[in-house]
Scaffold this active site. Sequence first.
Site, PDB file in Angstrom:
ATOM      1  N   ASP A  41       0.868  -1.191   0.000  1.00  0.00           N
ATOM      2  CA  ASP A  41       0.000   0.000   0.000  1.00  0.00           C
ATOM      3  C   ASP A  41       0.898   1.232   0.000  1.00  0.00           C
ATOM      4  OD1 ASP A  41      -2.330   1.844   0.506  1.00  0.00           O
ATOM      5  OD2 ASP A  41      -3.357  -0.077   0.754  1.00  0.00           O
ATOM      6  N   GLY A  89      -5.939   1.616  -5.880  1.00  0.00           N
ATOM      7  CA  GLY A  89      -6.303   2.668  -6.817  1.00  0.00           C
ATOM      8  C   GLY A  89      -6.796   3.884  -6.072  1.00  0.00           C
ATOM      9  N   ARG A  98     -14.425  12.469 -14.881  1.00  0.00           N
ATOM     10  CA  ARG A  98     -13.994  11.125 -15.289  1.00  0.00           C
ATOM     11  C   ARG A  98     -12.524  11.127 -15.728  1.00  0.00           C
ATOM     12  NH1 ARG A  98     -15.799   8.815 -20.376  1.00  0.00           N
ATOM     13  NH2 ARG A  98     -15.298   6.608 -20.422  1.00  0.00           N
ATOM     14  N   ASN A 131     -10.705   0.079 -10.437  1.00  0.00           N
ATOM     15  CA  ASN A 131     -11.395   0.760 -11.546  1.00  0.00           C
ATOM     16  C   ASN A 131     -10.616   1.953 -12.091  1.00  0.00           C
ATOM     17  OD1 ASN A 131     -13.780  -0.713 -12.013  1.00  0.00           O
ATOM     18  ND2 ASN A 131     -14.521  -0.063 -10.012  1.00  0.00           N
ATOM     19  N   ASP A 159     -20.015  -8.994 -11.317  1.00  0.00           N
ATOM     20  CA  ASP A 159     -21.284  -8.732 -12.009  1.00  0.00           C
ATOM     21  C   ASP A 159     -21.928 -10.051 -12.447  1.00  0.00           C
ATOM     22  OD1 ASP A 159     -21.014  -5.639 -12.263  1.00  0.00           O
ATOM     23  OD2 ASP A 159     -19.091  -6.494 -12.799  1.00  0.00           O
ATOM     24  N   ARG A 162     -23.439 -11.580  -9.416  1.00  0.00           N
ATOM     25  CA  ARG A 162     -24.668 -10.846  -9.067  1.00  0.00           C
ATOM     26  C   ARG A 162     -25.829 -11.358  -9.914  1.00  0.00           C
ATOM     27  NH1 ARG A 162     -21.689  -4.912  -8.938  1.00  0.00           N
ATOM     28  NH2 ARG A 162     -21.259  -4.879  -6.706  1.00  0.00           N
ATOM     29  N   HIS A 203     -16.174  -2.671 -17.958  1.00  0.00           N
ATOM     30  CA  HIS A 203     -16.631  -2.705 -16.559  1.00  0.00           C
ATOM     31  C   HIS A 203     -17.163  -1.321 -16.212  1.00  0.00           C
ATOM     32  CE1 HIS A 203     -16.338  -2.796 -12.123  1.00  0.00           C
ATOM     33  NE2 HIS A 203     -16.934  -3.935 -12.384  1.00  0.00           N
ATOM     34  N   SER A 271     -19.091  -2.334  -2.488  1.00  0.00           N
ATOM     35  CA  SER A 271     -19.079  -3.782  -2.245  1.00  0.00           C
ATOM     36  C   SER A 271     -17.657  -4.238  -1.927  1.00  0.00           C
ATOM     37  CB  SER A 271     -19.521  -4.534  -3.496  1.00  0.00           C
ATOM     38  OG  SER A 271     -20.683  -3.976  -4.024  1.00  0.00           O
TER      39      SER A 271
END
Length: 368
Positions: A41, A89, A98, A131, A159, A162, A203, A271
């Site tokens: 980290d 990240g 973005r 991400n 996903d 899910r 994603h 999550s």
Amino acid sequence: MVVLQVVVTGGAGQIAYSLIPLIARGLVFGPATRVHLRLLDIPPAAQALEAIVMEIQDSLFPTALEGVLGTTDEVRAFEGAQVAILLGGFPRKPGMERGQLMAKNVGIMKRMGQLLERHASRDCKALVVANPAATNCLVLAANAPSLPRKNFSFLSRLDHERMVGMLLEKANSVLAAGTASHAVRSERLRPADVRGLCIWGNHSDSQVPDASSVEFCLNGNWVPAQTILGDSPWLKLQDANAVAGAGGGDYLSEAVRNRGAVILAARKLSSAMSAANATAAHLGDWLCSPPTGKTVSMGVFSDGNPFGVPEGLVCSFPVQCGDLSGANRGGWNFDSDFRLTEDVSRQLAVSVAELEEEREMAFSILNG
Ligand code: NAX
């Protein structure tokens, strides 16, 4: 005794916190594989890392863990790594564009790629969870050019899981109510009783949760989902830009796309437990299972594959994993039997266009 060298970046983060016990209990790389875990980290998280190492010691994990290093030294973390799990990240902050988020994260992935190239094992397998996962994976691989492209993947399995969970919930409630046409079954359907689904594409909200070929195993026979669910519009693929945002579940595809946001709103945290379990499932199938013929969703490089996605993009596809014995460790192939419906094809093209746009943005940021 063989010891697998595994680096986890973002080692003090919340997904790592749920993933570490799964690795340490032998539930990811198998009970016969001993793991040396390197948790990396950044310096502000150094104390948290120390505490996590203490907690690992206090957990008296039985045998799977050979040793643990909590470190902010990137080179020590990546030296000789055979598996790299990239969770680290920069989170999206309120008001952040973005492009700004992309700039932070592709910079991190460029650095991680350079570390893989210089210090990891030549056959290191890398899984990107952080991400924007698909574009991060592309940047990672571009900066580790001597590693085979087939060794890079990103997580779309959460996903996928899910969608399996939602299909099971719906089918089991129909079965319990006894309203299915020819379906009489006393036992609940389990995850292994669902097949024929895939998450395609990026994603992001443009992902394509495809339930067009779903089957359930009912009383020992595979039957189309409609046998239990009827001709329910719930199974129909919604356009990504038609998503209402409520995640209310009028459509399965809408509910899958919105699941992360619904959990974030309720938990005030994204999550983590389910993300760690999906990471474990992805790695377990990819690196530790004998070939089972099971089709799973996995973000991988396109090679001009049977689905027409341009070569060189990283995209989520239906794949079947090979085995980990000997030199073939970590093999996978596209499930070329999977058929694209017209709806799925059209929406996949939209998602692929977004991937191309993100690739352009990422490389223009990196090239200054
Ligand atoms: P956290 O914010 O809890 O943890 C991230 C950790 O990364 C932090 O400890 C941070 O200090 C560390 N970090 C930042 N820069 C680093 C660097 N250069 N080197 C090493 N470590 C660094 O996030 P968490 O909830 O654990 O999520 C991790 C990532 O997974 C996020 O990017 C998140 O968006 C992504 N997710 C991806 C999912 C997927 O399906 N692909 C689902 C879950 C999750 O949202």
